[in-house]
Write an enzyme that holds these catalytic residues in place. Structure first.
Site, mmCIF file in Angstrom:
data_model
loop_
_atom_site.group_PDB
_atom_site.id
_atom_site.type_symbol
_atom_site.label_atom_id
_atom_site.label_comp_id
_atom_site.label_asym_id
_atom_site.label_seq_id
_atom_site.Cartn_x
_atom_site.Cartn_y
_atom_site.Cartn_z
ATOM 1 N N TYR A 130 0.850 -1.185 0.000
ATOM 2 C CA TYR A 130 0.000 0.000 0.000
ATOM 3 C C TYR A 130 0.885 1.235 0.000
ATOM 4 O O TYR A 130 1.800 1.350 0.823
ATOM 5 C CB TYR A 130 -0.927 0.027 1.223
ATOM 6 C CG TYR A 130 -1.952 1.111 1.058
ATOM 7 C CD1 TYR A 130 -3.153 0.859 0.402
ATOM 8 C CD2 TYR A 130 -1.692 2.411 1.477
ATOM 9 C CE1 TYR A 130 -4.075 1.861 0.191
ATOM 10 C CE2 TYR A 130 -2.605 3.423 1.266
ATOM 11 C CZ TYR A 130 -3.792 3.155 0.629
ATOM 12 O OH TYR A 130 -4.703 4.152 0.401
ATOM 13 N N GLN A 191 -10.804 -0.107 0.632
ATOM 14 C CA GLN A 191 -11.175 -0.968 -0.497
ATOM 15 C C GLN A 191 -9.933 -1.624 -1.124
ATOM 16 O O GLN A 191 -9.995 -2.776 -1.564
ATOM 17 C CB GLN A 191 -12.003 -0.200 -1.547
ATOM 18 C CG GLN A 191 -11.347 1.010 -2.190
ATOM 19 C CD GLN A 191 -11.520 2.297 -1.387
ATOM 20 O OE1 GLN A 191 -11.764 2.275 -0.176
ATOM 21 N NE2 GLN A 191 -11.381 3.431 -2.048
ATOM 22 N N ASN A 214 -3.635 5.912 5.807
ATOM 23 C CA ASN A 214 -4.412 6.726 6.745
ATOM 24 C C ASN A 214 -5.195 5.835 7.706
ATOM 25 O O ASN A 214 -5.000 4.620 7.753
ATOM 26 C CB ASN A 214 -5.334 7.688 5.979
ATOM 27 C CG ASN A 214 -6.396 6.940 5.169
ATOM 28 O OD1 ASN A 214 -6.670 5.755 5.404
ATOM 29 N ND2 ASN A 214 -7.000 7.622 4.231
ATOM 30 N N SER A 237 4.768 9.915 12.840
ATOM 31 C CA SER A 237 6.208 9.739 12.922
ATOM 32 C C SER A 237 6.797 10.512 14.110
ATOM 33 O O SER A 237 6.194 11.465 14.590
ATOM 34 C CB SER A 237 6.800 10.263 11.620
ATOM 35 O OG SER A 237 8.075 9.750 11.392
ATOM 36 N N GLN A 259 11.211 16.124 10.883
ATOM 37 C CA GLN A 259 10.184 15.238 11.418
ATOM 38 C C GLN A 259 8.834 15.954 11.482
ATOM 39 O O GLN A 259 7.810 15.401 11.099
ATOM 40 C CB GLN A 259 10.594 14.796 12.836
ATOM 41 C CG GLN A 259 9.930 13.558 13.322
ATOM 42 C CD GLN A 259 10.165 12.380 12.382
ATOM 43 O OE1 GLN A 259 9.213 11.708 12.046
ATOM 44 N NE2 GLN A 259 11.372 12.145 11.934
ATOM 45 N N HIS A 262 6.305 16.402 8.440
ATOM 46 C CA HIS A 262 5.539 15.279 7.904
ATOM 47 C C HIS A 262 4.044 15.468 8.113
ATOM 48 O O HIS A 262 3.233 15.137 7.252
ATOM 49 C CB HIS A 262 5.947 13.969 8.594
ATOM 50 C CG HIS A 262 7.103 13.276 7.928
ATOM 51 N ND1 HIS A 262 7.023 12.786 6.655
ATOM 52 C CD2 HIS A 262 8.353 12.991 8.368
ATOM 53 C CE1 HIS A 262 8.195 12.228 6.336
ATOM 54 N NE2 HIS A 262 9.011 12.343 7.349
ATOM 55 N N GLU A 327 10.666 5.994 17.218
ATOM 56 C CA GLU A 327 10.846 5.480 15.857
ATOM 57 C C GLU A 327 12.256 5.818 15.355
ATOM 58 O O GLU A 327 12.968 4.955 14.865
ATOM 59 C CB GLU A 327 9.780 6.130 14.960
ATOM 60 C CG GLU A 327 9.835 5.694 13.519
ATOM 61 C CD GLU A 327 8.915 6.533 12.645
ATOM 62 O OE1 GLU A 327 8.459 7.615 13.108
ATOM 63 O OE2 GLU A 327 8.651 6.125 11.494
ATOM 64 N N HIS A 328 12.614 7.098 15.461
ATOM 65 C CA HIS A 328 13.936 7.561 15.029
ATOM 66 C C HIS A 328 14.700 8.117 16.223
ATOM 67 O O HIS A 328 14.128 8.870 17.011
ATOM 68 C CB HIS A 328 13.822 8.692 13.995
ATOM 69 C CG HIS A 328 13.014 8.358 12.790
ATOM 70 N ND1 HIS A 328 11.724 8.824 12.615
ATOM 71 C CD2 HIS A 328 13.292 7.606 11.704
ATOM 72 C CE1 HIS A 328 11.254 8.366 11.457
ATOM 73 N NE2 HIS A 328 12.180 7.622 10.887
ATOM 74 N N ASP A 361 16.015 8.305 5.516
ATOM 75 C CA ASP A 361 14.712 8.297 4.845
ATOM 76 C C ASP A 361 14.852 7.944 3.372
ATOM 77 O O ASP A 361 13.921 7.418 2.768
ATOM 78 C CB ASP A 361 14.059 9.684 4.935
ATOM 79 C CG ASP A 361 13.384 9.909 6.268
ATOM 80 O OD1 ASP A 361 13.186 8.926 7.001
ATOM 81 O OD2 ASP A 361 13.066 11.069 6.573
ATOM 82 N N GLU A 415 -1.339 -35.278 29.495
ATOM 83 C CA GLU A 415 -2.259 -34.285 28.929
ATOM 84 C C GLU A 415 -3.569 -34.920 28.473
ATOM 85 O O GLU A 415 -4.445 -34.233 27.953
ATOM 86 C CB GLU A 415 -1.585 -33.534 27.764
ATOM 87 C CG GLU A 415 -0.445 -32.637 28.232
ATOM 88 C CD GLU A 415 0.114 -31.731 27.132
ATOM 89 O OE1 GLU A 415 -0.290 -31.886 25.958
ATOM 90 O OE2 GLU A 415 0.952 -30.873 27.460
ATOM 91 N N HIS A 420 -2.131 -39.196 20.619
ATOM 92 C CA HIS A 420 -0.754 -38.716 20.560
ATOM 93 C C HIS A 420 0.182 -39.778 21.149
ATOM 94 O O HIS A 420 1.194 -40.146 20.542
ATOM 95 C CB HIS A 420 -0.593 -37.420 21.369
ATOM 96 C CG HIS A 420 -1.119 -36.199 20.699
ATOM 97 N ND1 HIS A 420 -2.449 -35.998 20.437
ATOM 98 C CD2 HIS A 420 -0.493 -35.079 20.234
ATOM 99 C CE1 HIS A 420 -2.614 -34.814 19.856
ATOM 100 N NE2 HIS A 420 -1.432 -34.241 19.712
#
Lengths: 433, 433
Positions: A130, A191, A214, A237, A259, A262, A327-328, A361, A415, A420
């Site tokens: 995506y 979709q 999103n 981010s 940063q 973004h 994250e960074h 990046d 068990e 088994h």
């Protein structure tokens, strides 16, 4: 922007509030997404055409029109300036090299009982990528998602990217071509995720879906999880920068703003051990904002989520970083490797004064798809491991079974799983026969 | 039980129907689980006490009573016969050895541009293990979930196991102790998952939750995904057995039944190249059912989901196995390694005539927590990788930045991210200063 100091008695409360700050939009889209997925499952291509008309403001003639043609890709490539194409190529080569170095080896071991045990890595057959459209149509994101899949050996890569008003970013198409994407679909939102997970008449289903999106895309990935694999659900981010006074304040300010630009929900945090230096960085942020094209977004992010944390010494910083699990993480310190060794949780680290996060990046090689929102506590950036799975195997002969089988019988009986136990016992008994 | 033959013109339709067969209970528990999670978040310990009274039919005096004490664990251990304790120990040692062999190495590389790139593996801090109670209280499951976490280096392992009517399985406690579990909580269902994900006054939150459970547990894991990591959501178990006529039909029958006795929704599939042999296996299944304690469950599974697929030659089998992507794959053939090499998707494989799947369930070493319901297309069994995460890192100096920075600037500008571009450009410009 908030300022905290570990020397302040209110520090712990302020830091805890920073940690608890919810930066995500909390819109509840569960039901809307479930309805879209159900429609795509029930009506396939027809639903894709209708949703595209409704959400992306263009009406495909049919589902075939959702697929980007070879001619369109070629035309897009021709329109990309040579310099940019070279930059894409440099990035792609470096990303390939770093991800190839990650490839794990198969395992095979014979043990003292005489059994052979093994672990084999194989690639997924088909992966869906995506790629966000609109304001965040990033060719770098295409490279970062597609190349690790290719390096892992995935043979089919289907990419979905929304085309608001029918338009696609030519550089996104060029990146997809360079990265070896097999199919490109002008399709976005829940979709697209539904189509990739369940398949339609035109779009064959995939085994795993990766890539940011999103809130609808994130919720759709959550809902199809189990049917297909998904990567971590990306949130806004963030960067945490540890910088001493030997740095140029403007460098640090630009890294914080890289940063912040973004997204209004992005978060930039400076950790400094020198108050005057921190003040200089804050002043430099304001100065840069005056001329930055995306100043409105960056200023809003900095105002709402930015933070400056003053520490008395660098030993105080490591546990704070671990709680933030950013994250960074930029380590603009004299001994960045030593600092990294003392930190447990971060998605990606950038070491030294000349290693801005923006380098990672685009062109450094490691992946820029990274765990956000404190999930670096348990999650990792995208890698070849996202596109491989393991098959373990056991090879036993009669002697091996005899060595360890009785313990299996004992445990199976305990068990209450008699078939088994019998399945092992019958082979043990058969030894003398 | 259905019988299919690749020689039959209706084979493809029959096989497709087998693939599409839904074996999972389709009960919608989303709303019930969401309500439980919300209550646990809002009311913490008090909610745990109430849900335990309601669902597990015993009322803890307070949340502290949910925690299993050292004394209880010691008492349980004393009650375990020495032979069983030895069997648990053999299993634990072998599981440890195989998972230790999986541990990945860190990566560090210097490239021609002069940058150092690396990838570092670190363990999670805290992991929650869910262990089903009631009819499926399996000590082997405790070993299989806990040991890989310990091998990976996880320091805190919190285990939740429901205690219907207040009772726990002593062998489960013994396994937890042997495996190095830090805390044991008499707590089950969605409330256990909620507590581990969000924490309460008594139970500190974890970073990842693993382990199988019923439909409520699975849905709860799905809902807390993102807040914490989770493993694949387990469905009913399945086995595919490829067996030639050189096998003892009774061995094969018991292996099919070992799968079937787990659960009415379990699935056992025999793939054979000899009709008479297949008939003999089917007859042996019926014969064993006459004396099997769990015959009611096993017979129901075999009747509803069992299948015998006759192939004309073994080359036909591999693509069928890949479409089934089974959790367990037994290769009872003359050349099992060659057969495995031709198959892409399976959770775990068992090679040879003396390697029943039950051996792997208990003592062989590889994990028995495996991807079910065709998810072996993209998912893997539990391993040390579930308890590790990666931090990638980049180290650049001025020369390294100069070598690749201009490409980053070009791409950042093309993406309209000017602070990104500036953060690199300002350091390039500073070279001469």
């Amino acid at each position: 922007m908030i300022r905290l100091s570990t020397a302040d008695p209110g520090f712990e409360a302020g830091f805890a509030a920073l940690l608890a700050q919810a930066r995500e939009t909390t819109a509840r889209v569960d039901a809307a997404v479930a309805a879209i997925i159900a429609e795509v499952r029930a009506r396939g291509d027809a639903a894709l055409v209708e949703y595209t008309a409704r959400f992306d403001r263009w009406r495909p003639a049919d589902a075939a029109a959702l697929r980007v043609t070879e001619e369109e890709i070629e035309a897009a490539l021709r329109g990309v300036p040579a310099g940019l194409r070279a930059a894409l190529d440099l990035a792609a080569r470096r990303i390939e090299a770093f991800h190839r170095a990650q490839m794990p080896r198969d395992l095979e071991m014979r043990d003292e009982a005489g059994l052979c045990l093994g672990l084999r890595w194989t690639p997924l057959d088909a992966v869906g990528l995506y790629v966000p459209g609109g304001k965040a149509a990033y060719p770098s994101s295409v490279l970062m998602n597609a190349i690790p899949a290719r390096v892992a050996g995935v043979s089919r890569l289907a990419m979905c990217v929304p085309a608001p008003d029918g338009a696609l970013n030519p550089l996104v198409l060029a990146a997809a071509r360079r990265a070896g994407v097999s199919e490109i679909w002008r399709l976005g939102g829940a979709q697209a995720v539904a189509a990739m997970a369940w398949g339609t008449e035109s779009l064959a289903p995939v085994d795993r879906i990766v890539g940011p999106g999103n809130v609808y895309v994130a919720e759709a990935k959550r809902q199809v999880f189990g049917r297909v694999g998904i990567d971590s659900i990306a949130g806004p981010s963030e960067v945490v920068i540890l910088a001493d006074a030997a740095n140029d304040p403007r460098h640090v300010a630009l890294d914080l703003l890289a940063q912040a630009e973004h997204d209004e929900a992005a978060q930039s945090i400076l950790v400094a051990d020198d108050a005057a230096f921190a003040d200089a960085v804050v002043a430099a942020v304001e100065a840069e904002l005056a001329t930055l094209p995306r100043a409105a977004i960056a200023a809003e992010s900095w105002r709402r989520h930015g933070a400056v944390i003053l520490v008395r010494d660098w030993a105080e910083a490591a546990p704070l970083v671990d709680r933030l699990a950013p994250e960074h993480l930029q380590l603009m310190l004299a001994e960045p490797r030593a600092a990294l060794a003392g930190i447990r949780h971060a998605g990606a680290a950038f070491l030294g004064r000349f290693c801005p996060e923006a380098l990672g990046d685009y062109v450094a090689g490691p992946n820029h798809v990274l765990p956000t929102g404190r999930t670096a506590r348990f999650a990792s950036g995208l890698s070849v491991f996202d596109f491989l799975k393991r098959t373990t195997w056991i090879e036993a002969d009669q002697a091996g079974l005899a060595a360890i089988g009785p313990a299996a019988v004992a445990l199976a009986e305990a068990e209450g799983l008699d078939a088994h136990a019998r399945s092992v016992a019958v082979r043990l008994a058969g030894r003398g026969a």
